[in-house]
Enzyme design. Structure first.
Site, PDB file in Angstrom:
ATOM      1  CE  LYS A 144     -39.785 -16.981 -12.549  1.00  0.00           C
ATOM      2  NZ  LYS A 144     -39.337 -18.382 -12.588  1.00  0.00           N
ATOM      3  NE  ARG A 165     -38.580 -27.416 -11.656  1.00  0.00           N
ATOM      4  CZ  ARG A 165     -37.679 -26.855 -10.867  1.00  0.00           C
ATOM      5  NH1 ARG A 165     -36.398 -27.160 -11.022  1.00  0.00           N
ATOM      6  NH2 ARG A 165     -38.029 -25.995  -9.926  1.00  0.00           N
ATOM      7  CG  ASN A 166     -42.571 -23.180 -14.614  1.00  0.00           C
ATOM      8  OD1 ASN A 166     -43.567 -23.755 -14.219  1.00  0.00           O
ATOM      9  ND2 ASN A 166     -41.622 -22.761 -13.787  1.00  0.00           N
TER      10      ASN A 166
END
Length: 317
Positions: free
Chosen positions: A167, A231-232
């Site tokens: 994910k 963060r992603n």
């Protein structure tokens, strides 16, 4: 019924390790934290503990597990891995690395929709602990379950771990979508197509389909793809705003595991001939082969077909 207080060693002093330490202390357990940055002895930290939990970053999993391998832990105590990623050299997941180094201990995967900042704020959350040794999973469940952190068990560590890992790639794509201000229609389409891509990869690698519809799959994806605490997600958002990957990572000041995961995932997809259209465009974007706008156009221009007719073919990158 709650378990008696235990002594835990948590490996990793980052945001996630610290959040898990707080949850364990909330239940009355004694917690020792080890990190290379703290300069303490890993041998002393894990001596006579009842449970070891690893929350180190992906590059740290291999050297840390090697250190633990050389230490005599209490017999049969669970080793919990809470890292989400794929190893660059072996393409292994964290639990596969831990299993190869510490095969005489049950390995438990902890994964779910868990933003560390929200957990530190004592907001309610849920997670999954998964192991082939269900008794070990139940031990970990008892250690961390509380009125603010509900823990479910699973016998599918592979699917639980891959849901949380894959994910992160989709979160980068979701950040691009929001960074380009494409709207909720586009994002709904993206996330709806992201789930079968995750399932296609995850089941090919040994996970169970139903796991990806649970907390460690769909639940984690919805959280990570919708919050600027991820963060992603912020990597994708920053790239869509015209920043370079180097600038985005510098601004974050911390690890975004989805970047490395994307590169390793494409290696796996090529080797195993798994169709990964969304991940493929994220890979091209991260490697300066395509702009955010071109990545969206490439996904929108794919061949017309029925909704449920994906074939397993090599990704064209």
């Amino acid at each position: 019924m709650s378990s008696p207080p235990k002594v835990l060693a948590i490996l990793g002093a980052g945001a996630w390790g610290s959040a898990l330490a707080g949850l364990a202390r909330y239940k009355g357990h004694q917690v020792r934290i080890w990190s290379p940055s703290l300069g303490n002895s890993i041998e002393e930290v894990v001596a006579d503990v009842d449970l070891v939990l690893s929350a180190v970053s992906m590059p740290g999993v291999s050297p840390t597990s090697t250190q633990i391998q050389s230490i005599k832990l209490k017999e049969n105590i669970p080793i919990v891995t809470a890292t989400k990623g794929l190893d660059t050299e072996t393409t292994f997941t964290p639990s596969q690395i831990w299993s190869s180094r510490c095969s005489d201990h049950p390995i438990v995967v902890l994964s779910g929709p868990n933003l560390s900042k929200e957990i530190e704020q004592e907001l309610p959350a849920t997670t999954v602990v998964a192991s082939e040794d269900i008794n070990a999973a139940k031990i970990v469940q008892q250690v961390f379950s509380s009125k603010r952190f509900r823990v479910y068990t699973s016998s599918d560590p592979v699917g639980t771990e891959l849901g949380g890992t894959l994910k992160n790639v989709m979160a980068i794509a979701a950040g691009v979508c929001d960074g380009l201000h494409l709207g909720m229609n586009a994002k709904a389409g993206l996330l709806t197509r992201a789930l079968p891509e995750i399932i296609r990869i995850g089941t090919h690698l040994g996970g169970q389909t139903e796991t990806f519809f649970g907390l460690s799959g769909l639940g984690d994806m919805l959280t990570t793809c919708s919050s600027d605490l991820s963060r992603n997600y912020r990597v994708g958002y920053g790239l869509a705003q015209g920043k370079t990957l180097e600038q985005v990572l510098s601004d974050l000041g911390s690890t975004a595991e989805g970047v490395n995961t994307t590169n390793v995932l494409i290696e796996i997809a090529r080797r195993e001939q798994i169709n990964v259209p969304i991940s493929g465009q994220v890979y091209r974007l991260l490697n300066n082969q395509i702009s955010p706008q071109e990545a969206v156009e490439a996904l929108m221009e794919r061949d017309l077909k029925p909704e449920f007719s994906e074939k397993t073919i090599p990704p064209k990158l």
